[in-house]
Design a protein around this motif. Structure first.
Motif, short mmCIF file in Angstrom:
data_model
loop_
_atom_site.label_atom_id
_atom_site.label_comp_id
_atom_site.label_asym_id
_atom_site.label_seq_id
_atom_site.Cartn_x
_atom_site.Cartn_y
_atom_site.Cartn_z
N GLU A 19 3.67 0.98 8.51
CA GLU A 19 5.11 1.26 8.50
C GLU A 19 5.53 2.21 9.60
O GLU A 19 6.61 2.06 10.21
CB GLU A 19 5.53 1.83 7.13
CG GLU A 19 7.02 2.07 7.04
CD GLU A 19 7.43 2.90 5.83
OE1 GLU A 19 8.59 3.34 5.78
OE2 GLU A 19 6.58 3.13 4.94
N TRP A 28 14.99 -0.75 5.30
CA TRP A 28 13.91 -1.63 4.88
C TRP A 28 14.17 -3.08 5.30
O TRP A 28 13.26 -3.79 5.70
CB TRP A 28 13.70 -1.54 3.37
CG TRP A 28 12.75 -0.45 2.99
CD1 TRP A 28 13.02 0.70 2.32
CD2 TRP A 28 11.34 -0.41 3.29
NE1 TRP A 28 11.89 1.46 2.18
CE2 TRP A 28 10.84 0.80 2.76
CE3 TRP A 28 10.47 -1.27 3.95
CZ2 TRP A 28 9.50 1.17 2.88
CZ3 TRP A 28 9.13 -0.91 4.06
CH2 TRP A 28 8.66 0.29 3.53
N LYS A 31 13.16 -3.22 8.90
CA LYS A 31 11.70 -3.14 9.06
C LYS A 31 11.05 -4.47 8.72
O LYS A 31 10.16 -4.95 9.43
CB LYS A 31 11.13 -2.03 8.17
CG LYS A 31 11.45 -0.62 8.64
CD LYS A 31 10.92 0.43 7.66
CE LYS A 31 11.25 1.83 8.13
NZ LYS A 31 10.80 2.88 7.19
N ILE A 43 3.63 -5.58 5.65
CA ILE A 43 3.78 -4.18 6.06
C ILE A 43 2.94 -3.32 5.12
O ILE A 43 2.87 -3.57 3.92
CB ILE A 43 5.25 -3.72 5.99
CG1 ILE A 43 6.09 -4.43 7.07
CG2 ILE A 43 5.37 -2.20 6.15
CD1 ILE A 43 7.57 -4.07 7.02
N ILE A 45 3.07 0.14 3.54
CA ILE A 45 4.01 1.21 3.28
C ILE A 45 3.30 2.56 3.31
O ILE A 45 2.13 2.68 2.91
CB ILE A 45 4.71 0.99 1.92
CG1 ILE A 45 5.82 2.03 1.70
CG2 ILE A 45 3.72 1.00 0.78
CD1 ILE A 45 6.65 1.76 0.44
#
Length: 298
Positions: A19, A28, A31, A43, A45
């Motif tokens: 991330e 988010w 992303k 991803i 986190i």
């Protein structure tokens, strides 16, 4: 068919992006879109020691499931969690209050992971970080890992200890000794090839040593520790350091390694996307040379 871009029939490993390789100011939604457009499968986190990211452990169900729906809509999951908050609240601490906070963080991380569908929680391999280390901190860390593994078993989520940038747990050889003390199928290894290389271990031999215990791998470049030089363990674009990715990929092919990989980088300036693409292209070329193809989609 799954709504996620995870396909077990793929001929390449699933590969994720850390991330923090994406700018923190992105939402988010942004992303997830950026990660997918760059060809990543997921991803990882971050739950680090900052107040901002530790606050994620206290998200409401509405907040958790809203993020999960975003992942579904964008067809890219949060497959793993980098849980480094224990650096500030370590299991090995001499302070019982801190150790209780470590347990609270672990339980909350398992709860969050379970609800988000995260399968692997990466643990920081530090007995302590901001206080003196000794045999007692080491023993308390082992006890903390034994307790954590039992908590993880209850919800079926894998705990994987990162091979770190500090001397305490900087090799898979050291992990194997720890693993003997924490005899759980839910307690495994998460090697960072950059950290192992940076500490001057034979990275390929280390990978072979722990081949039965590796559930995910960080791909990161580093500069090695040398006399009068403490090395560089972060903020390098892959290809700028001393990690021998060709030898590593050849070893992974020999191991028939098929678990996920994660590119670990940091978005430090407005060249973050360019740096990720550079890293991808370099790794793709090296993978093809090694007969270990990755990023077929880019």
């Amino acid at each position: 068919m799954s709504t996620f871009a995870i396909d077990p029939t793929l001929q390449t490993n699933h590969i994720g992006i850390y991330e923090k390789a994406l700018p923190n100011e992105l939402s988010w939604q942004q992303k997830l879109q950026e990660a997918k457009s760059l060809g990543f499968n997921f991803i990882e986190i971050s739950i680090d020691e900052s107040d901002e990211r530790r606050a994620r452990l206290d998200w409401s169900d509405d907040e958790i499931y809203a993020l999960k729906r975003l992942c579904e809509q964008n067809q890219i999951p949060l497959h793993s969690m980098c849980l480094s908050a224990h650096r500030k609240y370590p299991f090995g601490s001499a302070d019982e209050t801190v150790r209780n906070q470590a347990k609270d963080i672990m339980n909350k991380a398992l709860r969050l992971a379970y609800k988000l569908g995260i399968r692997v929680i990466q643990l920081a391999g530090y007995d302590v970080y901001y206080e003196p280390a000794n045999n007692k901190t080491h023993q308390r860390f082992i006890e903390g890992m034994q307790w954590s593994a039992k908590q993880a078993e209850k919800v079926g989520i894998m705990l994987a200890v990162e091979i770190m940038d500090t001397n305490y747990l900087n090799s898979l050889s050291k992990f194997e000794i720890l693993k003997r003390e924490v005899n759980s199928p839910y307690f495994m290894a998460y090697p960072d090839v950059g950290n192992i290389t940076g500490w001057n271990y034979d990275t390929c031999t280390e990978l072979l040593l722990s081949r039965d215990h590796i559930v995910q791998i960080h791909l990161k470049d580093t500069l090695k520790v040398k006399k009068n030089y403490s090395g560089q363990f972060r903020d390098l674009v892959i290809g700028e350091g001393e990690v021998d990715f060709l030898a590593i990929f050849k070893t992974l092919k020999m191991m028939n390694y098929s678990a996920p990989l994660v590119i670990e980088m940091w978005a430090k300036d407005d060249k973050w996307k360019e740096n990720i693409i550079t890293a991808q292209n370099r790794l793709k070329a090296i993978g093809e040379q090694a007969g270990f193809p990755i990023f077929n989609s880019i």
